[in-house]
Design a protein around this motif. Structure first.
Motif, PDB file in Angstrom:
ATOM      1  N   ALA A 206       9.008 -34.017 -15.883  1.00 46.70           N
ATOM      2  CA  ALA A 206      10.131 -33.173 -15.624  1.00 46.70           C
ATOM      3  C   ALA A 206       9.364 -31.707 -15.564  1.00 46.70           C
ATOM      4  CB  ALA A 206      11.264 -33.485 -16.461  1.00 46.70           C
ATOM      5  N   LEU A 207       9.693 -30.892 -14.874  1.00 42.79           N
ATOM      6  CA  LEU A 207       9.229 -29.470 -14.855  1.00 42.79           C
ATOM      7  C   LEU A 207      10.081 -29.072 -16.122  1.00 42.79           C
ATOM      8  CD1 LEU A 207       9.387 -28.025 -11.253  1.00 42.79           C
ATOM      9  CD2 LEU A 207       7.479 -28.814 -12.389  1.00 42.79           C
ATOM     10  N   GLU A 208       9.202 -28.449 -17.038  1.00 45.10           N
ATOM     11  CA  GLU A 208       9.694 -27.892 -18.152  1.00 45.10           C
ATOM     12  C   GLU A 208       9.765 -26.390 -18.050  1.00 45.10           C
ATOM     13  OE1 GLU A 208      10.356 -27.390 -22.365  1.00 45.10           O
ATOM     14  OE2 GLU A 208      10.211 -28.929 -21.194  1.00 45.10           O
ATOM     15  N   ARG A 209       9.011 -25.670 -16.872  1.00 44.61           N
ATOM     16  CA  ARG A 209       9.284 -24.442 -16.796  1.00 44.61           C
ATOM     17  C   ARG A 209       9.205 -24.383 -15.110  1.00 44.61           C
ATOM     18  NH1 ARG A 209       5.669 -19.909 -19.262  1.00 44.61           N
ATOM     19  NH2 ARG A 209       7.028 -20.155 -21.017  1.00 44.61           N
TER      20      ARG A 209
ATOM     21  N   ASP B 213      11.595 -18.769 -14.034  1.00 42.34           N
ATOM     22  CA  ASP B 213      12.176 -18.810 -15.329  1.00 42.34           C
ATOM     23  C   ASP B 213      11.581 -17.623 -16.234  1.00 42.34           C
ATOM     24  OD1 ASP B 213      13.521 -21.027 -14.833  1.00 42.34           O
ATOM     25  OD2 ASP B 213      12.165 -22.605 -15.854  1.00 42.34           O
ATOM     26  N   MET B 214      10.337 -17.314 -15.930  1.00 38.78           N
ATOM     27  CA  MET B 214       9.743 -16.099 -16.546  1.00 38.78           C
ATOM     28  C   MET B 214       8.892 -15.409 -15.320  1.00 38.78           C
ATOM     29  SD  MET B 214       6.564 -15.988 -19.497  1.00 38.78           S
ATOM     30  CE  MET B 214       5.480 -16.188 -18.347  1.00 38.78           C
ATOM     31  N   THR B 215       8.895 -14.196 -15.056  1.00 36.14           N
ATOM     32  CA  THR B 215       8.088 -13.501 -14.193  1.00 36.14           C
ATOM     33  C   THR B 215       7.321 -12.388 -14.992  1.00 36.14           C
ATOM     34  OG1 THR B 215       9.903 -13.922 -12.662  1.00 36.14           O
ATOM     35  CG2 THR B 215       8.467 -12.336 -11.973  1.00 36.14           C
TER      36      THR B 215
ATOM     37  N   GLY C 100       4.168 -12.133 -10.714  1.00 33.36           N
ATOM     38  CA  GLY C 100       3.662 -13.348 -10.894  1.00 33.36           C
ATOM     39  C   GLY C 100       4.426 -14.328 -11.687  1.00 33.36           C
ATOM     40  N   SER C 101       4.416 -15.605 -11.477  1.00 31.78           N
ATOM     41  CA  SER C 101       5.199 -16.663 -12.067  1.00 31.78           C
ATOM     42  C   SER C 101       4.328 -18.062 -12.094  1.00 31.78           C
ATOM     43  CB  SER C 101       6.664 -17.005 -11.403  1.00 31.78           C
ATOM     44  OG  SER C 101       7.488 -17.635 -12.176  1.00 31.78           O
ATOM     45  N   ALA C 102       4.859 -18.668 -12.964  1.00 31.12           N
ATOM     46  CA  ALA C 102       4.291 -20.148 -12.771  1.00 31.12           C
ATOM     47  C   ALA C 102       5.205 -21.208 -13.306  1.00 31.12           C
ATOM     48  CB  ALA C 102       2.871 -20.212 -14.334  1.00 31.12           C
TER      49      ALA C 102
END
Length: 288
Positions: free
Chosen positions: A59-62, A66-68, A73-75
């Protein structure tokens, strides 16, 4: 067993009985332009697997956004939970015991703890780079897929191996065509009809050739009779406990069998999970 007394990080070429590459030829030059076939099944939630092992979950945890970061940039990243015997994987020698004893007559109790095994875990399997022979039993019978619950005998293996030399320390792959049924979840597992694979006598035939490992397309490698499930697994006892031969399960041999190749260069390197009884692997076949 090959490699147990050697550095587990050493890359061990298998003895093939063939002359070594001339010193002027670089290994990467020898394989340049060769066809490479991925022999691993894709890992996803709900894929066929043994009911005896924890299922694969991801499952995608992040997620992106969710955080930029200040620069925009984001991951994204995921959480993966899986048993060591799910998907294409290699069985370690610690996976099976008989009357409390592991390979070499070693008591299982003193070697195991909540942290895993202090020896005979999958981390003791050295990366394998060498020859593998392909015994296509289905083709020997003139079919694409062996029947559910078919027991492969030594005579079947003799027939499929005709004309091949099997050298100690190499890998033997058994073609049943079963990976062609990967999309048929219950049928692939053998819920009703069982699955094709070597019987106990065929396992002894394999062990007599002293391979480093043997591999096949089903989730349990060996013959599973209709309606019996995994009640007993004699081939696992013969190979892992009595002879120290690793087992590769749930291989996707379909694209390899389609080529008709009977010998390949095999790259086999399971995840070095310290103390684990098995680990996922992505075997690669390089065609001659």
């Amino acid at each position: 067993m090959q490699g147990l007394d050697q550095d587990r990080h050493a890359l061990l070429p298998a003895p093939s009985g063939r002359p070594a590459l001339n010193g002027a030829i670089k290994p990467w030059e020898a394989v340049r332009g060769r066809q490479v076939i991925d022999l691993a099944q894709p890992m996803r939630r709900g894929m066929p697997q043994s009911p005896n092992h924890p299922p694969f979950r991801m499952a995608l945890e992040r997620r992106h956004g969710d955080m930029t970061r200040p620069d925009g940039g984001s991951a994204a990243n995921e959480l993966i939970v899986t048993g060591g015997h799910v998907g294409t994987h290699v069985d370690a020698l610690s996976h099976v015991s008989q009357d409390g004893l592991l390979h070499g007559g070693r008591p299982a109790g003193p070697l195991q703890s909540h942290l895993g095994f202090s020896d005979l875990g999958i981390d003791t399997f050295p990366p394998y780079l060498g020859r593998a022979v392909v015994l296509d039993v289905a083709r020997a019978h003139g079919v694409d897929v062996l029947p559910a619950g078919y027991a492969i005998t030594p005579e079947d293996l003799d027939r499929a191996a005709a004309g091949l030399t099997l050298a100690p320390g190499e890998v033997i792959l058994i073609g049943t065509g079963w990976s062609r049924r990967w999309s048929e979840h219950d049928a692939f597992i053998g819920v009703r009809g069982g699955t094709p694979g070597p019987d106990e006598a065929a396992a002894s035939w394999l062990a007599a050739h002293r391979p480093a490992a043997v591999g096949a397309e089903t989730i349990a490698f060996e013959h599973i009779p209709a309606g019996r499930g995994h009640a007993v697994l004699p081939a696992h006892r013969v190979l892992l406990v009595e002879h120290g031969v690793h087992i590769i399960e749930t291989m996707n041999l379909d694209p390899l069998l389609a080529t008709g190749a009977r010998e390949i260069l095999l790259v086999l390197n399971p995840l070095p999970l310290v103390g684990a009884t098995g680990a996922p692997v992505r075997p690669l076949a390089v065609l001659a």
